[in-house]
Design a protein around this motif. Structure first.
Motif, PDB file in Angstrom:
ATOM      1  N   GLN A 157      -7.077  -1.633 -11.993  1.00 27.47           N
ATOM      2  CA  GLN A 157      -7.342  -0.546 -11.032  1.00 27.47           C
ATOM      3  C   GLN A 157      -8.762  -0.052 -11.289  1.00 27.47           C
ATOM      4  O   GLN A 157      -9.028   0.635 -12.270  1.00 27.47           O
ATOM      5  CB  GLN A 157      -6.330   0.580 -11.236  1.00 27.47           C
ATOM      6  CG  GLN A 157      -6.590   1.774 -10.341  1.00 27.47           C
ATOM      7  CD  GLN A 157      -5.422   2.102  -9.428  1.00 27.47           C
ATOM      8  OE1 GLN A 157      -4.270   1.851  -9.760  1.00 27.47           O
ATOM      9  NE2 GLN A 157      -5.726   2.651  -8.267  1.00 27.47           N
TER      10      GLN A 157
ATOM     11  N   MET B  85      -9.994   4.638  -7.024  1.00 25.47           N
ATOM     12  CA  MET B  85      -8.915   5.115  -6.180  1.00 25.47           C
ATOM     13  C   MET B  85      -8.696   4.140  -5.013  1.00 25.47           C
ATOM     14  O   MET B  85      -9.652   3.773  -4.325  1.00 25.47           O
ATOM     15  CB  MET B  85      -9.263   6.499  -5.624  1.00 25.47           C
ATOM     16  CG  MET B  85      -8.071   7.143  -4.963  1.00 25.47           C
ATOM     17  SD  MET B  85      -8.479   8.802  -4.390  1.00 25.47           S
ATOM     18  CE  MET B  85      -7.125   9.120  -3.297  1.00 25.47           C
ATOM     19  N   ASP B  86      -7.470   3.725  -4.834  1.00 25.79           N
ATOM     20  CA  ASP B  86      -7.125   2.772  -3.780  1.00 25.79           C
ATOM     21  C   ASP B  86      -7.933   1.482  -3.870  1.00 25.79           C
ATOM     22  O   ASP B  86      -8.231   0.856  -2.845  1.00 25.79           O
ATOM     23  CB  ASP B  86      -7.285   3.412  -2.390  1.00 25.79           C
ATOM     24  CG  ASP B  86      -6.265   4.510  -2.150  1.00 25.79           C
ATOM     25  OD1 ASP B  86      -5.108   4.353  -2.588  1.00 25.79           O
ATOM     26  OD2 ASP B  86      -6.628   5.545  -1.547  1.00 25.79           O
ATOM     27  N   ARG B  87      -8.291   1.098  -5.071  1.00 26.85           N
ATOM     28  CA  ARG B  87      -9.001  -0.180  -5.276  1.00 26.85           C
ATOM     29  C   ARG B  87      -8.412  -0.881  -6.497  1.00 26.85           C
ATOM     30  O   ARG B  87      -8.531  -0.388  -7.624  1.00 26.85           O
ATOM     31  CB  ARG B  87     -10.496   0.044  -5.477  1.00 26.85           C
ATOM     32  CG  ARG B  87     -11.226   0.480  -4.203  1.00 26.85           C
ATOM     33  CD  ARG B  87     -12.718   0.620  -4.464  1.00 26.85           C
ATOM     34  NE  ARG B  87     -13.347  -0.665  -4.770  1.00 26.85           N
ATOM     35  CZ  ARG B  87     -13.748  -1.531  -3.832  1.00 26.85           C
ATOM     36  NH1 ARG B  87     -13.568  -1.257  -2.558  1.00 26.85           N
ATOM     37  NH2 ARG B  87     -14.319  -2.670  -4.184  1.00 26.85           N
TER      38      ARG B  87
ATOM     39  N   PRO C 211      -2.849  -2.833   3.790  1.00 25.18           N
ATOM     40  CA  PRO C 211      -3.776  -3.340   2.771  1.00 25.18           C
ATOM     41  C   PRO C 211      -4.891  -4.219   3.341  1.00 25.18           C
ATOM     42  O   PRO C 211      -4.711  -4.872   4.372  1.00 25.18           O
ATOM     43  CB  PRO C 211      -2.865  -4.154   1.849  1.00 25.18           C
ATOM     44  CG  PRO C 211      -1.706  -4.546   2.695  1.00 25.18           C
ATOM     45  CD  PRO C 211      -1.502  -3.425   3.664  1.00 25.18           C
TER      46      PRO C 211
ATOM     47  N   THR D  10       1.684  -0.582  -7.031  1.00 24.78           N
ATOM     48  CA  THR D  10       2.088  -1.018  -5.677  1.00 24.78           C
ATOM     49  C   THR D  10       1.768  -2.495  -5.496  1.00 24.78           C
ATOM     50  O   THR D  10       2.514  -3.227  -4.854  1.00 24.78           O
ATOM     51  CB  THR D  10       1.411  -0.201  -4.551  1.00 24.78           C
ATOM     52  OG1 THR D  10       0.001  -0.454  -4.525  1.00 24.78           O
ATOM     53  CG2 THR D  10       1.650   1.293  -4.697  1.00 24.78           C
TER      54      THR D  10
ATOM     55  N   THR E  91      -7.571  -3.033  -1.166  1.00 32.09           N
ATOM     56  CA  THR E  91      -7.924  -1.658  -0.845  1.00 32.09           C
ATOM     57  C   THR E  91      -7.313  -1.292   0.506  1.00 32.09           C
ATOM     58  O   THR E  91      -6.468  -2.021   1.022  1.00 32.09           O
ATOM     59  CB  THR E  91      -9.468  -1.494  -0.859  1.00 32.09           C
ATOM     60  OG1 THR E  91      -9.808  -0.144  -0.629  1.00 32.09           O
ATOM     61  CG2 THR E  91     -10.144  -2.374   0.177  1.00 32.09           C
ATOM     62  N   LYS E  92      -7.702  -0.163   1.060  1.00 33.79           N
ATOM     63  CA  LYS E  92      -7.281   0.220   2.416  1.00 33.79           C
ATOM     64  C   LYS E  92      -8.361   1.122   2.985  1.00 33.79           C
ATOM     65  O   LYS E  92      -9.227   1.592   2.235  1.00 33.79           O
ATOM     66  CB  LYS E  92      -5.910   0.898   2.408  1.00 33.79           C
ATOM     67  CG  LYS E  92      -5.876   2.254   1.712  1.00 33.79           C
ATOM     68  CD  LYS E  92      -4.459   2.808   1.669  1.00 33.79           C
ATOM     69  CE  LYS E  92      -4.425   4.216   1.094  1.00 33.79           C
ATOM     70  NZ  LYS E  92      -4.981   5.247   1.992  1.00 33.79           N
TER      71      LYS E  92
ATOM     72  N   SER F 182       0.824  -1.215   0.000  1.00 34.47           N
ATOM     73  CA  SER F 182       0.000   0.000   0.000  1.00 34.47           C
ATOM     74  C   SER F 182       0.862   1.272   0.000  1.00 34.47           C
ATOM     75  O   SER F 182       0.494   2.277   0.595  1.00 34.47           O
ATOM     76  CB  SER F 182      -0.972  -0.012   1.185  1.00 34.47           C
ATOM     77  OG  SER F 182      -0.280  -0.227   2.397  1.00 34.47           O
TER      78      SER F 182
ATOM     79  N   MET G 198      -0.972   4.399  -0.591  1.00 32.61           N
ATOM     80  CA  MET G 198      -1.880   4.252  -1.728  1.00 32.61           C
ATOM     81  C   MET G 198      -1.873   2.816  -2.235  1.00 32.61           C
ATOM     82  O   MET G 198      -0.905   2.089  -2.052  1.00 32.61           O
ATOM     83  CB  MET G 198      -1.473   5.211  -2.854  1.00 32.61           C
ATOM     84  CG  MET G 198      -0.094   4.938  -3.445  1.00 32.61           C
ATOM     85  SD  MET G 198       0.352   6.221  -4.652  1.00 32.61           S
ATOM     86  CE  MET G 198       1.725   5.436  -5.496  1.00 32.61           C
ATOM     87  N   VAL G 199      -3.000   2.435  -2.817  1.00 27.06           N
ATOM     88  CA  VAL G 199      -3.088   1.117  -3.448  1.00 27.06           C
ATOM     89  C   VAL G 199      -3.318   1.351  -4.928  1.00 27.06           C
ATOM     90  O   VAL G 199      -4.352   1.867  -5.335  1.00 27.06           O
ATOM     91  CB  VAL G 199      -4.244   0.281  -2.860  1.00 27.06           C
ATOM     92  CG1 VAL G 199      -4.331  -1.065  -3.586  1.00 27.06           C
ATOM     93  CG2 VAL G 199      -4.044   0.054  -1.366  1.00 27.06           C
ATOM     94  N   THR G 200      -2.305   1.014  -5.737  1.00 24.09           N
ATOM     95  CA  THR G 200      -2.419   1.167  -7.186  1.00 24.09           C
ATOM     96  C   THR G 200      -1.978  -0.140  -7.841  1.00 24.09           C
ATOM     97  O   THR G 200      -1.414  -1.014  -7.163  1.00 24.09           O
ATOM     98  CB  THR G 200      -1.513   2.299  -7.712  1.00 24.09           C
ATOM     99  OG1 THR G 200      -0.144   1.890  -7.556  1.00 24.09           O
ATOM    100  CG2 THR G 200      -1.735   3.611  -6.977  1.00 24.09           C
TER     101      THR G 200
END
Lengths: 109, 453
Positions: free
Chosen positions: B294, B297-299, B237, B263, B250-251, B217, B258-260
């Motif tokens: 992706q 966002m963050d997913r 995460p 990452t 996700t987070k 993350s 961040m989760v991309t």
């Protein structure tokens, strides 16, 4: 054109015993065929002369635009035996990104 | 059956961020908290602690963490799964039980997984014709013999599934695979059986992404590290898993990191071998089948993972005493920092040679110059300062100790401009080497105990 690997890839590295692994990931899909073509196991072995004492294995992961390298005998014995500051090979990924390539393809970076 | 299960990573190793598990249970909804504590040589350290005190030998951090989050977990029915029981899961469960009772928290169950520790059974196995040869080098275990410190079988998800089926709210294990901690709740909640290879592979991939905590993350992210927001408050995460095997990494909202896709990819590539054969006791996962997308966002959605039947062998992680090592550092300043450091290194090596000390290896590195990239490191012009880091290794404790006495004298009897010797004499530390092997599954049986608190 001449490029440095860090312009087209990111990387993460780690250890399993005395073997380092480097995951080399293309930043964009169109860069993946370039690393497949140029970043061969032999070339990586030459790049790490004096650091990787054993053989280099390469595996392809087109789904992740990535190559995985196993660098054998790269960590001074591995684990708590190693006298290296970087006994876990955490910086081997960055070391691979130093590689410079002369490529035939013209690409926008 | 639940529509989805949220599995949150709370620790990536023994000594990870203490606030992470607390954030995971309080900053958003989750169903499971999984915590990995065990690296390759961790078991040997814990085994030694247990030898000194039979009530120890597990991650004591874990007891502190559980103490803080248990009231919340019981109230919101969040289950905790961890291999922090290390070399003594029984004592760990007992410590957690005592902590809970002290707080007056009762009416829940703790599951304990035993049976992974085979240190006392090595002779029995050898007599029975089970090799335990080093799976990397092929050497016979007889060369290690009495120096063995620990020997643990890597169990998979099944013993944890059993504990969950018996109603455990907390499951404490010894040497369980990192991935099994995450796969187990998916198998339990979605009723996956042991031959649904693709689903097991998917759960295993989820486990691999979660097992190093913040590394999925935004932590240790190499692509555009400056772009990672607020690492000070990094959110670890979370895998949002679905019955089909697909999951989303996700987070929690309002956390850093961040989760991309990038990452997640970096973590997928971390410490793997042949990606088509990621072998666990549960399944062989094919990492070349993993699809990621992706979706917000963050997913990051992960799907399409394929697996195939696993082997009839368990991996065994063994460790043995392999001598002693010590490290010392000295800092050299401008002018001529590097030539001075090199000169000091030579002087020290001459003195060690004159003293007749027997080292298997002496290694000198110059921090600030080449300790990371060796011959690949480039320097332009004069450097302002450099740290000489010198390490020695020997089977003679006395020789390693003597090395420690030879370092400080360089301050008054070597080149000028030396400093940074505040830490005292380098002390010998034990070298523990790792011995990976394989063992037939039929000769080792996990034992699962579930007890009410």
């Amino acid at each position: 054109m001449r490029i440095q690997l860090r312009q087209i890839c990111h990387a993460r590295s780690g250890d399993k015993g005395d073997t380092g692994n480097v995951g080399l990931i293309a930043l964009r899909k169109e860069f993946y065929p370039v690393i497949v073509k140029y970043v061969t196991a032999e070339r990586v072995k030459d790049h790490f002369a004096g650091i990787v004492l054993g053989r280099v294995e390469r595996f392809e992961l087109p789904n992740l635009w990535a190559l995985n390298f196993l660098l054998h005998e790269a960590l001074g014995g591995g684990g708590t035996k190693s006298l290296k500051n970087d006994a876990q090979g955490k910086t081997l990924g960055a070391a691979l990104l130093r590689m410079e390539l002369e490529i035939e393809e013209e690409m926008e970076l | 059956m639940k529509e989805k299960v949220r599995i949150a990573s709370g620790q990536g190793f023994w000594g990870d961020l203490q606030s992470a598990p607390i954030d995971q249970v309080t900053k958003g909804p989750i169903d499971y908290l999984v915590m990995d504590f065990l690296a390759e040589v961790t078991m040997s350290i814990m085994q030694k602690q247990r030898k000194r005190n039979p009530d120890l030998g597990y991650a004591r951090d874990l007891v502190t963490i559980v103490d803080q989050i248990l009231p919340y977990c019981v109230k919101h029915n969040i289950k905790i799964i961890t291999n922090g029981g290390g070399a003594n899961p029984k004592a760990c469960s007992e410590a957690i039980r005592r902590g809970a009772q002290k707080k007056g928290i009762t009416g829940f169950k703790i599951g304990t997984v035993l049976g992974d520790d085979i240190l006392d059974r090595i002779t029995e196995f050898r007599r029975g014709g089970i090799g335990l040869d080093n799976m990397d080098s092929g050497e016979s275990i007889d060369s290690v013999g009495a120096k063995l410190l620990s020997a643990n079988v890597y169990f998979g998800a099944m013993p944890i599934v059993k504990a969950l089926q018996d109603g455990a709210q907390i499951v404490i294990t010894g040497r369980t695979t990192d991935t099994g901690l995450t796969l187990a709740p998916m198998m339990y909640e979605f009723g996956w059986h042991q031959e649904e290879w693709d689903k097991l592979a998917s759960g295993t991939v989820a486990g691999h992404i979660l097992e190093c905590g913040g590394q999925a993350s935004g932590g240790n992210f190499s692509a555009d590290w400056r772009a990672v927001p607020d690492l000070a408050h990094i959110g670890f995460p979370i895998a949002e898993a679905y019955p089909s095997g697909d999951f989303v990494i996700t987070k929690h909202p309002h956390t850093g990191g961040m989760v991309t896709a990038q990452t997640v990819k970096e973590q997928l590539l971390y410490e793997i071998g042949d990606p088509t054969r990621y072998i666990t006791p549960d399944v062989i996962a094919d990492f070349t089948t993993i699809q990621i997308d992706q979706e917000g966002m963050d997913r990051v959605k992960v799907f399409g993972v394929q697996g195939r039947p696993t082997t009839d062998l368990y991996k065994v992680s063994m460790s043995y005493h392999d001598g002693y090592a010590a490290f010392g550092t000295l800092t050299f300043s401008w002018p001529d920092a590097l030539p001075k450091a090199r000169a000091a290194d030579e002087i020290l090596r001459t003195r060690l040679r004159d003293a007749g000390l027997a080292f298997e290896e002496i290694r000198s590195e110059f921090l600030g110059l080449d300790s990371c990239h060796g011959p690949l490191a480039k320097t332009s012009g004069e450097i302002n300062e450099v740290v000489l880091r010198i390490g020695v290794r020997s089977h003679s404790h006395a020789d390693v100790e003597r090395f420690g006495r030879e370092l400080a004298p360089l301050i008054l009897t070597g080149p000028p401009g030396v400093t940074g010797f505040a830490g005292g004499r380098p002390k010998p530390s034990e070298v523990i080497s790792y011995w990976p092997a394989l063992i037939p599954k039929r000769v080792v049986t996990p034992e699962v105990f579930v007890n009410e608190v």
